[in-house]
Design a protein around this motif. Structure first.
Motif, mmCIF file in Angstrom:
data_model
loop_
_atom_site.group_PDB
_atom_site.id
_atom_site.type_symbol
_atom_site.label_atom_id
_atom_site.label_comp_id
_atom_site.label_asym_id
_atom_site.label_seq_id
_atom_site.Cartn_x
_atom_site.Cartn_y
_atom_site.Cartn_z
ATOM 1 N N ALA A 153 39.434 -100.016 -36.623
ATOM 2 C CA ALA A 153 39.409 -99.286 -37.890
ATOM 3 C C ALA A 153 38.000 -98.800 -38.196
ATOM 4 N N HIS A 154 37.001 -99.600 -37.855
ATOM 5 C CA HIS A 154 35.610 -99.233 -38.043
ATOM 6 C C HIS A 154 35.281 -97.989 -37.229
ATOM 7 N N LEU A 155 35.898 -97.825 -36.046
ATOM 8 C CA LEU A 155 35.667 -96.661 -35.211
ATOM 9 C C LEU A 155 36.499 -95.462 -35.639
ATOM 10 N N GLY A 156 37.450 -95.680 -36.546
ATOM 11 C CA GLY A 156 38.310 -94.578 -36.944
ATOM 12 C C GLY A 156 39.578 -94.507 -36.121
ATOM 13 N N THR A 157 40.000 -95.632 -35.564
ATOM 14 C CA THR A 157 41.222 -95.697 -34.763
ATOM 15 C C THR A 157 42.324 -96.316 -35.601
ATOM 16 N N PRO A 158 43.514 -95.730 -35.657
ATOM 17 C CA PRO A 158 44.587 -96.302 -36.475
ATOM 18 C C PRO A 158 45.021 -97.640 -35.943
ATOM 19 N N PRO A 190 41.048 -111.552 -31.752
ATOM 20 C CA PRO A 190 40.566 -111.563 -33.132
ATOM 21 C C PRO A 190 39.497 -110.495 -33.350
ATOM 22 N N GLY A 191 39.638 -109.773 -34.431
ATOM 23 C CA GLY A 191 38.637 -108.777 -34.789
ATOM 24 C C GLY A 191 38.874 -107.400 -34.203
ATOM 25 N N LEU A 192 39.846 -107.259 -33.279
ATOM 26 C CA LEU A 192 40.053 -105.967 -32.631
ATOM 27 C C LEU A 192 40.479 -104.901 -33.636
ATOM 28 N N ARG A 193 41.417 -105.266 -34.518
ATOM 29 C CA ARG A 193 41.931 -104.257 -35.437
ATOM 30 C C ARG A 193 40.890 -103.809 -36.451
ATOM 31 N N SER A 194 40.084 -104.725 -36.921
ATOM 32 C CA SER A 194 39.033 -104.308 -37.853
ATOM 33 C C SER A 194 37.963 -103.487 -37.117
ATOM 34 N N PHE A 195 37.688 -103.847 -35.873
ATOM 35 C CA PHE A 195 36.735 -103.071 -35.078
ATOM 36 C C PHE A 195 37.265 -101.663 -34.836
#
Length: 456
Positions: free
Chosen positions: A450-455, A443-448
């Motif tokens: 995206a926060h770093l600029g990773t697709p 949980p939270g990996l994808r939003s994290f």
């Protein structure tokens, strides 16, 4: 332009050609020609900003016509751009090599796979607004802006200070800059470092004979900081230039401790530019020279000696020389015990290196065990605590402990957000975790990410 093409024999040029990193090739060629971005842009018909994006891999070079024009303008041997066989078997049309080993880059120095790094930080950034190309919330302008300014300074194009340089104010500014580095305040540091190097250089040039050694010490330390920042940003060609300047300045300072530290940071640049054997010799020789010159009678001398050996141990590990790495780290540990408390090299520093050495040797279980035996709050600076979480997160990923690896990555971001935002290892690790988390169990990996600029 009649440029001496010996630059094409530099290891960074050969490595860039081997992996199809045309932006780095362009940067090295331009640096050899002693052209600023603005001057080079005028020659090839690009703005300085566009040329900067090309050099940093944020604007891919795939058009054969463009490549041929750049090769002609900058006197780049066409074969380095793959123009003799641009569609041949060694490369895809994007210039990306096809023989990379998946995951191998995560094991080495901060996950430095330059092609993958540029994909993550450059080509993919537009999908989510990467921190390196956009304006992330709550952070100042991204530190890669410092590189262009530093490039001008190192090539002699920086603005000269308007009046005499006050050495006391200069040393105060240098101390503040080092504090920014240790706190991972890279955006703030990027605003002050070019002016600091320019002032230190001017102060050294203008110094009277009886002040020259002190001015040379200040200048050498400014170059040390510059090297550390450029290494953090993976600007290895520029770090090489700063290394040369630091070596020259250190000769004027005539201080065994300063010479030893210059050798240590130089070895880091050598190692990163694939001169591992030379880096190792530099470190060992510097340790021997320091011993002979000082007898290692003070805590500071012993601490510097231990730091040289620990860096040599990590260098040996990068070269997969397992026994040598552990033997050198054992000697560094002995030096740490002798150096005492305070800011010297001590057991906690050895413990941090032990995690790093085990990780790059692929002993992920041992690296995790060493990390769990060390409390990060024992480490004296934010930068060293960030290194702890970096090694721990990468080692956990190597063990397949993806949830724990993600938590370690989050811990790194909490204590040093700019370390995570601005350096490749975190983006590369987030890509690897996204790939492993196909069931979306974290949980939270994808939003994290995206926060770093990773697709995502």
């Amino acid at each position: 332009m009649g440029v001496d093409r010996r630059w094409s024999e530099l290891p960074e040029a050969k490595q860039a050609a081997a992996v199809g990193d045309f932006g780095t090739l362009l940067r090295v060629a331009r640096t050899a020609a002693r052209l600023t971005l603005s001057e080079a842009g005028l020659r090839c018909g690009y703005s300085a900003a566009t040329l900067s994006r090309i050099e940093r891999g944020r604007q891919r070079l795939t058009d054969v016509t463009v490549l041929r024009r750049l090769a002609a303008v900058f006197d780049i041997p066409p074969e380095l751009f793959g123009l003799a066989d641009i569609d041949g078997p060694a490369f895809h049309r994007t210039g990306t090599p096809i023989d990379r080993v998946p995951g191998e880059a995560l094991r080495r120095e901060g996950g430095d796979d330059p092609v993958r790094r540029r994909e993550v930080l450059g080509g993919l950034a537009g999908l989510v607004g990467s921190a390196l190309t956009g304006n992330p919330p709550a952070l100042a302008a991204p530190p890669p802006s410092v590189v262009t300014s530093l490039e001008d300074v190192l090539l002699g194009g920086g603005a000269t200070p308007a009046g005499p340089v006050d050495p006391i104010r200069l040393r105060t500014a240098l101390t503040a800059a080092w504090s920014d580095f240790r706190a991972c305040r890279y955006a703030k540091l990027s605003a002050r470092l070019p002016q600091l190097v320019t002032a230190a250089s001017a102060g050294h040039t203008a110094a009277a004979d009886d002040e020259r050694a002190t001015a040379a010490t200040t200048l050498t330390q400014a170059y040390h900081l510059t090297i550390q920042v450029l290494v953090k940003l993976h600007e290895d060609a520029m770090a090489w230039s700063a290394m040369d300047r630091a070596t020259q300045a250190a000769r004027d300072a005539d201080d065994p401790l300063l010479s030893a530290e210059t050798a240590r940071v130089s070895a880091i640049v050598l190692r990163r530019t694939h001169h591992g054997e030379r880096a190792q010799r530099t470190l060992i020789r510097a340790a021997q020279d320091l011993d002979e010159a000082t007898g290692l009678r003070s805590a500071g001398q012993v601490a510097t000696y231990g730091r040289l050996l620990a860096t040599a141990a990590y260098t040996a590990a990068i070269g997969d020389r397992r026994d040598t790495a552990w033997d050198l780290l054992g000697e560094a540990a002995e030096a740490g015990r002798r150096s005492g408390a305070g800011d010297g090299f001590a057991g906690v520093d050895v413990a941090l290196y032990r995690i790093s050495v085990a990780r790059v040797l692929g002993d992920f279980g041992a690296a995790v065990q060493y990390a769990r035996a060390l409390r990060p709050d024992q480490l004296g600076s934010v930068e060293r605590r960030a290194r702890y979480w970096e090694d721990y997160a990468l080692a956990l990923h190597g063990r397949g402990a993806y949830a724990e690896s993600f938590r370690a990555l989050q811990s790194a971001e909490q204590i040093a957000p700019q370390e995570v935002r601005y350096r490749p290892w975190a983006q590369q690790l987030s890509v690897a975790l996204l790939d492993a988390d196909r069931r979306r169990a974290l949980p939270g990996l994808r939003s994290f990410a995206a926060h770093l600029g990773t697709p995502t």
